[in-house]
Design an enzyme around this catalytic site. Structure first.
Site, PDB file in Angstrom:
ATOM      1  N   TYR A  73       0.835  -1.217   0.000  1.00 29.27           N
ATOM      2  CA  TYR A  73       0.000   0.000   0.000  1.00 29.27           C
ATOM      3  C   TYR A  73       0.865   1.260   0.000  1.00 29.27           C
ATOM      4  O   TYR A  73       0.591   2.212  -0.714  1.00 29.27           O
ATOM      5  CB  TYR A  73      -0.915  -0.003   1.237  1.00 29.27           C
ATOM      6  CG  TYR A  73      -1.938   1.111   1.224  1.00 29.27           C
ATOM      7  CD1 TYR A  73      -3.220   0.882   0.739  1.00 29.27           C
ATOM      8  CD2 TYR A  73      -1.604   2.384   1.674  1.00 29.27           C
ATOM      9  CE1 TYR A  73      -4.157   1.899   0.711  1.00 29.27           C
ATOM     10  CE2 TYR A  73      -2.541   3.412   1.644  1.00 29.27           C
ATOM     11  CZ  TYR A  73      -3.808   3.165   1.159  1.00 29.27           C
ATOM     12  OH  TYR A  73      -4.730   4.173   1.127  1.00 29.27           O
ATOM     13  N   PHE A 125      -6.789  20.702 -23.969  1.00 27.00           N
ATOM     14  CA  PHE A 125      -7.429  19.422 -24.215  1.00 27.00           C
ATOM     15  C   PHE A 125      -8.748  19.405 -23.429  1.00 27.00           C
ATOM     16  O   PHE A 125      -8.884  20.111 -22.439  1.00 27.00           O
ATOM     17  CB  PHE A 125      -6.510  18.283 -23.765  1.00 27.00           C
ATOM     18  CG  PHE A 125      -7.106  16.924 -23.987  1.00 27.00           C
ATOM     19  CD1 PHE A 125      -7.301  16.452 -25.274  1.00 27.00           C
ATOM     20  CD2 PHE A 125      -7.495  16.135 -22.918  1.00 27.00           C
ATOM     21  CE1 PHE A 125      -7.888  15.204 -25.485  1.00 27.00           C
ATOM     22  CE2 PHE A 125      -8.070  14.885 -23.137  1.00 27.00           C
ATOM     23  CZ  PHE A 125      -8.256  14.435 -24.413  1.00 27.00           C
ATOM     24  N   ASP A 126      -9.725  18.617 -23.866  1.00 29.05           N
ATOM     25  CA  ASP A 126     -11.068  18.739 -23.286  1.00 29.05           C
ATOM     26  C   ASP A 126     -11.124  18.489 -21.772  1.00 29.05           C
ATOM     27  O   ASP A 126     -11.802  19.212 -21.044  1.00 29.05           O
ATOM     28  CB  ASP A 126     -12.106  17.889 -24.041  1.00 29.05           C
ATOM     29  CG  ASP A 126     -11.728  16.430 -24.164  1.00 29.05           C
ATOM     30  OD1 ASP A 126     -10.600  16.065 -23.783  1.00 29.05           O
ATOM     31  OD2 ASP A 126     -12.544  15.635 -24.653  1.00 29.05           O
ATOM     32  N   ASP A 216       1.342  20.137 -20.361  1.00 31.75           N
ATOM     33  CA  ASP A 216       0.426  19.008 -20.524  1.00 31.75           C
ATOM     34  C   ASP A 216       1.163  18.042 -21.446  1.00 31.75           C
ATOM     35  O   ASP A 216       1.219  18.232 -22.655  1.00 31.75           O
ATOM     36  CB  ASP A 216      -0.900  19.506 -21.116  1.00 31.75           C
ATOM     37  CG  ASP A 216      -1.932  18.397 -21.231  1.00 31.75           C
ATOM     38  OD1 ASP A 216      -1.597  17.226 -20.954  1.00 31.75           O
ATOM     39  OD2 ASP A 216      -3.081  18.695 -21.612  1.00 31.75           O
ATOM     40  N   ALA A 218       1.295  14.744 -22.442  1.00 29.70           N
ATOM     41  CA  ALA A 218       0.900  13.412 -22.934  1.00 29.70           C
ATOM     42  C   ALA A 218       1.806  12.914 -24.058  1.00 29.70           C
ATOM     43  O   ALA A 218       2.167  11.746 -24.090  1.00 29.70           O
ATOM     44  CB  ALA A 218      -0.553  13.449 -23.409  1.00 29.70           C
ATOM     45  N   LYS A 259      -0.544   7.670 -23.508  1.00 28.23           N
ATOM     46  CA  LYS A 259      -0.133   8.055 -24.865  1.00 28.23           C
ATOM     47  C   LYS A 259       1.331   7.635 -25.062  1.00 28.23           C
ATOM     48  O   LYS A 259       1.600   6.458 -25.205  1.00 28.23           O
ATOM     49  CB  LYS A 259      -0.335   9.554 -25.085  1.00 28.23           C
ATOM     50  CG  LYS A 259      -1.566  10.179 -24.411  1.00 28.23           C
ATOM     51  CD  LYS A 259      -2.874   9.729 -24.967  1.00 28.23           C
ATOM     52  CE  LYS A 259      -4.124  10.280 -24.315  1.00 28.23           C
ATOM     53  NZ  LYS A 259      -4.205  11.585 -23.747  1.00 28.23           N
ATOM     54  N   HIS A 453     -19.433  15.233 -25.400  1.00 24.71           N
ATOM     55  CA  HIS A 453     -19.243  14.322 -26.536  1.00 24.71           C
ATOM     56  C   HIS A 453     -19.108  12.869 -26.118  1.00 24.71           C
ATOM     57  O   HIS A 453     -19.354  11.968 -26.905  1.00 24.71           O
ATOM     58  CB  HIS A 453     -18.053  14.763 -27.400  1.00 24.71           C
ATOM     59  CG  HIS A 453     -16.739  14.720 -26.691  1.00 24.71           C
ATOM     60  ND1 HIS A 453     -16.434  15.556 -25.641  1.00 24.71           N
ATOM     61  CD2 HIS A 453     -15.651  13.941 -26.865  1.00 24.71           C
ATOM     62  CE1 HIS A 453     -15.219  15.300 -25.217  1.00 24.71           C
ATOM     63  NE2 HIS A 453     -14.713  14.322 -25.940  1.00 24.71           N
TER      64      HIS A 453
END
Ligand SMILES: *Cc1c(COP(=O)(O)O)cnc(C)c1O
Length: 462
Positions: A73, A125-126, A216, A218, A259, A453
């Site tokens: 853990y 990004f969304d 960001d 990715a 990604k 979406h």
């Protein structure tokens, strides 16, 4: 055709059978799914290009690393292997795993934002946009205007528009800008890269106004590949050196590891300065939302797969093959006169749905029309990245108009072959030939208030 397919730098050891439905079956599945591609079953898609997120094929080294997963853990050895791997790649002092990219955003963004604050990006990004809004802020997009012209072949169209960025800062006041988010590569702009020069300049402006800079991250490796290939002064640097330099300009990063880190699940937060006051707050949020800090919502074995994937993602031969797949498809579309965000970006081909259906207005989602047609034509699942995804203005509730109407053909990593890519290109060519016969688009019959979406219901306009 001028582009040669770059053969895979791997061979296939395990296969996953695919099923091909008939056109009639596919039409029935679409109606059942209320014309939302996210409501289709994976097994009903012959070639699934919905996303490159978490759809990667892992290597034998990743699968064997998973067997070492330590499920303690707290303080699992898997966590320390991940930390060592990520610190080596990014040069940051604090690394926090999360279960995926949006979880990293959920943990970090409230620490920068609040009511009345703004965040600036080269294009959110969304999920990042959603987490800015959910933490009381408002997102401001300052993408390089060249990104808005899909036909314009220019390098580094994913850049931040520095003048627009400074205008936003001066208009709202530097103290109201909670964070600047630089998305690399720029997903919303078609996987277009951001140049090192632009990263450096954004960083300088952030320093000038004392605003934190978050990457960001990715597609950190694909972005580094473009810098090496296309930016002066980087041809002889290694991808690893380029990645290190990119991150040296930022204070923090959030990353979807699904990604470029070539895993199926995972995310990361990085903080450059190990003594930053952000770190205890990140830990508290992580414990509340994700789990204890040394596992962050992941299994120990996932941490190990990620530790290996971060390293595989920056291999030269892999990246040449990876970007080569996009270039192969782009060259076939060029031959057929099919427009896409050009030059082709890093993780997919963003076909210009508006150019395919010039007679269908953005309010009827032309790029969604193309996504539906691709599924009917050949069982190919893709995704609209345009006005349907963008949604409504959070204050006025009016439909926003996206800068471009793209149908994203996201290519999973190490999954599909050249023959699959040919099926995709042939389907697009067939659709183009009958595009004028498709007169109308889609209307939304139900939608949730945010990130619609994924869930909305649609119906064809008769
Ligand atoms: C995928 C992605 C995210 C969100 O990550 P998830 O792992 O899907 O939650 C954030 N930003 C960018 C640029 C992405 O591509």
């Amino acid at each position: 055709m001028s582009v040669k397919y770059i053969a895979e730098p791997f061979r296939i050891k395990m296969v996953e059978p695919l099923r091909i439905l008939t056109r009639e079956e596919r039409e029935a599945k679409l109606a059942e799914a209320r014309y939302n591609m996210f409501n289709l079953k994976g097994e009903d898609c012959y070639i699934d290009l919905l996303t490159d997120s978490g759809t990667n094929a892992m290597s034998q080294n990743q699968w064997s690393a998973m067997m070492r997963g330590d499920e303690a853990y707290a303080g699992a050895s898997s966590y320390f292997r991940l930390q060592a791997s990520a610190k080596e790649i990014f040069g940051f002092e604090y690394i926090q795993p999360t279960h995926q990219g949006r979880a990293a955003e959920k943990v970090l963004m409230p620490l920068f934002m609040g009511e009345g604050k703004y965040a600036i990006s080269n294009l959110f990004f969304d999920t990042t946009r959603a987490h800015i809004i959910l933490s009381g802020g408002r997102p401001l997009d300052c993408v390089d205007p060249r990104a808005k012209d899909p036909a314009l072949r220019a390098k580094f169209k994913g850049n931040m528009d520095l003048e627009a960025m400074e205008r936003c800062i001066l208009e709202h006041g530097a103290d109201k800008i909670g964070v600047v988010v630089l998305t690399v590569t720029n997903n919303g702009a078609g996987g277009q890269p951001v140049s090192m020069e632009n990263i450096r300049q954004v960083s300088q402006m952030c320093k000038k106004y004392s605003i934190p800079l978050n990457i960001d991250a990715a597609r950190y490796a694909e972005n580094a590949f473009f810098i090496k290939r296309d930016e002066e002064g980087y041809a002889h640097k290694s991808i690893r050196e380029i990645v290190k330099e990119m991150f040296s300009y930022a204070d923090t990063f959030t990353m979807s590891s699904k990604k470029d880190a070539i895993v199926n699940m995972g995310g990361l937060i990085g903080v450059k300065d190990g003594s930053s006051p952000l770190i205890p707050a990140i830990k508290s949020n992580c414990i509340n939302f994700e789990g204890f800090v040394t596992y962050g919502g992941l299994n120990g074995r996932d941490l190990d797969a990620l530790a290996v994937g971060l390293q595989e993602g920056v291999e030269d031969d892999y990246l040449k093959y990876r970007i080569g797949q996009m270039e192969y498809m782009a060259a076939r579309l060029d031959d057929a006169g099919i427009a896409y965000q050009s030059p082709v970006g890093g993780h997919g081909v963003f076909v210009d749905g508006q150019a395919m259906f010039p007679h269908i207005p953005y309010t009827e989602f032309p790029a969604h029309v193309l996504a539906v047609e691709l599924y009917k034509e050949a069982g190919i699942r893709s995704c609209e990245i345009g006005s349907f995804m963008l949604g409504n203005d959070p204050d006025t509730n009016e439909q926003l108009k996206a800068t471009a109407e793209f149908t994203r053909l996201a290519i999973p990593r190490r999954v599909y072959t050249q023959a699959h890519l040919d099926v995709i290109c042939d389907a697009l060519i067939n659709i183009k030939a009958r595009a004028h016969e498709i007169k109308h688009g889609y209307r939304i019959t139900w939608e949730p208030p945010i990130m619609r979406h994924f869930q909305a219901f649609l119906e064809p306009i008769k």
